[in-house]
Design a protein around this motif. Sequence first.
Motif, PDB file in Angstrom:
ATOM      1  N   SER A  98      -6.368  12.876   8.529  1.00 48.71           N
ATOM      2  CA  SER A  98      -6.910  11.632   8.094  1.00 48.71           C
ATOM      3  C   SER A  98      -8.249  11.909   8.071  1.00 48.71           C
ATOM      4  O   SER A  98      -8.984  11.118   7.123  1.00 48.71           O
ATOM      5  CB  SER A  98      -6.605  11.033   9.486  1.00 48.71           C
ATOM      6  OG  SER A  98      -7.177   9.551   9.369  1.00 48.71           O
ATOM      7  N   THR A 116       2.153   5.263   0.978  1.00 52.15           N
ATOM      8  CA  THR A 116       2.282   5.849   1.962  1.00 52.15           C
ATOM      9  C   THR A 116       2.107   7.418   1.462  1.00 52.15           C
ATOM     10  O   THR A 116       2.625   7.885   0.570  1.00 52.15           O
ATOM     11  CB  THR A 116       3.755   5.767   2.463  1.00 52.15           C
ATOM     12  OG1 THR A 116       3.959   4.620   3.213  1.00 52.15           O
ATOM     13  CG2 THR A 116       3.976   6.820   3.889  1.00 52.15           C
ATOM     14  N   TYR A 142      -3.939   2.813   2.855  1.00 50.02           N
ATOM     15  CA  TYR A 142      -2.667   3.649   2.554  1.00 50.02           C
ATOM     16  C   TYR A 142      -2.242   3.944   4.187  1.00 50.02           C
ATOM     17  O   TYR A 142      -2.876   3.661   4.976  1.00 50.02           O
ATOM     18  CB  TYR A 142      -2.917   4.803   1.925  1.00 50.02           C
ATOM     19  CG  TYR A 142      -4.051   5.986   2.701  1.00 50.02           C
ATOM     20  CD1 TYR A 142      -3.377   6.730   3.610  1.00 50.02           C
ATOM     21  CD2 TYR A 142      -5.224   5.775   2.423  1.00 50.02           C
ATOM     22  CE1 TYR A 142      -4.327   7.560   4.312  1.00 50.02           C
ATOM     23  CE2 TYR A 142      -6.396   6.553   2.905  1.00 50.02           C
ATOM     24  CZ  TYR A 142      -5.637   7.575   3.980  1.00 50.02           C
ATOM     25  OH  TYR A 142      -6.493   8.309   4.572  1.00 50.02           O
ATOM     26  N   ASP A 143      -0.767   4.275   4.211  1.00 50.40           N
ATOM     27  CA  ASP A 143      -0.282   4.652   5.508  1.00 50.40           C
ATOM     28  C   ASP A 143      -0.190   6.019   5.279  1.00 50.40           C
ATOM     29  O   ASP A 143       0.233   6.837   4.200  1.00 50.40           O
ATOM     30  CB  ASP A 143       1.246   3.997   5.665  1.00 50.40           C
ATOM     31  CG  ASP A 143       0.988   2.426   5.692  1.00 50.40           C
ATOM     32  OD1 ASP A 143       0.066   2.275   6.546  1.00 50.40           O
ATOM     33  OD2 ASP A 143       1.810   1.833   5.401  1.00 50.40           O
ATOM     34  N   GLN A 175       0.911  -1.045  -0.115  1.00 52.02           N
ATOM     35  CA  GLN A 175      -0.044   0.146   0.105  1.00 52.02           C
ATOM     36  C   GLN A 175       0.684   1.300   0.129  1.00 52.02           C
ATOM     37  O   GLN A 175       1.884   1.247   0.404  1.00 52.02           O
ATOM     38  CB  GLN A 175      -0.838  -0.230   0.983  1.00 52.02           C
ATOM     39  CG  GLN A 175      -0.169  -0.099   2.626  1.00 52.02           C
ATOM     40  CD  GLN A 175      -1.242  -0.518   3.705  1.00 52.02           C
ATOM     41  OE1 GLN A 175      -1.936  -1.402   3.642  1.00 52.02           O
ATOM     42  NE2 GLN A 175      -0.951   0.074   4.835  1.00 52.02           N
ATOM     43  N   GLU A 205       1.778   9.525   6.992  1.00 53.72           N
ATOM     44  CA  GLU A 205       2.804  10.181   7.804  1.00 53.72           C
ATOM     45  C   GLU A 205       2.710  11.507   7.808  1.00 53.72           C
ATOM     46  O   GLU A 205       2.500  12.129   6.732  1.00 53.72           O
ATOM     47  CB  GLU A 205       4.022   9.727   7.471  1.00 53.72           C
ATOM     48  CG  GLU A 205       4.548   8.248   7.286  1.00 53.72           C
ATOM     49  CD  GLU A 205       5.796   7.948   6.822  1.00 53.72           C
ATOM     50  OE1 GLU A 205       6.647   8.966   6.001  1.00 53.72           O
ATOM     51  OE2 GLU A 205       6.138   6.838   6.728  1.00 53.72           O
ATOM     52  N   HIS A 242       2.942  11.057   2.713  1.00 53.04           N
ATOM     53  CA  HIS A 242       3.855  11.864   3.723  1.00 53.04           C
ATOM     54  C   HIS A 242       3.213  13.288   3.473  1.00 53.04           C
ATOM     55  O   HIS A 242       3.457  13.716   2.170  1.00 53.04           O
ATOM     56  CB  HIS A 242       5.211  11.413   3.174  1.00 53.04           C
ATOM     57  CG  HIS A 242       6.169  12.193   4.156  1.00 53.04           C
ATOM     58  ND1 HIS A 242       6.564  11.435   5.184  1.00 53.04           N
ATOM     59  CD2 HIS A 242       6.606  13.334   4.157  1.00 53.04           C
ATOM     60  CE1 HIS A 242       7.204  12.281   6.189  1.00 53.04           C
ATOM     61  NE2 HIS A 242       7.422  13.304   5.381  1.00 53.04           N
TER      62      HIS A 242
END
Length: 190
Positions: free
Chosen positions: A70, A43, A84-85, A41, A87, A45
């Motif tokens: 978020s 990321t 997804y991540d 997935q 950061e 950033h």
Amino acid sequence: MTGKPVDAQAEAQRLTEYLRPAVASHDLLLEEVEIRYSGKQPTVHVVVDHAEGTESVDLDTIAAVSQSVSTALDADPNDSGAPYDLEVSSFGVSRPLTEPRHWRRNLGRKVTANLSGEENVTGRLTEVGEAGVVLVPDVPVKKGMKPKTGDPVELSFEQIRRGKVEVEFNRPDHGPDIVDAIVDSNEEEA
């Protein structure tokens, strides 16, 4: 996020505009959005910073911005629902100084200015104006001797390709009177 690998640069630009209000609600600037694909997935950033001043973005603020970003991403009408991540961070000292406000945020710090067609200048950043900066350069001394400073050097932004903050482990505590202290020090030596 739109799911599978897409044009990461175009998606990052779209998300930059989409997320700007969420970040601005915390009185911060959205510096950049980068999408990295590695593993299963992507990321996302997100890099934020203060517009002015020399204080850093604290962890509580990063956490609050992360929650806002978020929430905004969850409400994104172009979101495919793919995982997804996320950061969220601020730039560290490794960020190149490329805009006048980057220089203003590092007033009082030791910096290196990489100049076009000239030798680099390393010194204490004492002033940032509309057209450029003033550095009080370090003067090389023999090992074990007290460091000395040279005469202030004015550099225009047109001369400067980029700058970088020099990490100082024993950074002198410079308050708002840094310019006066350096000028006084130079006058005493004269």
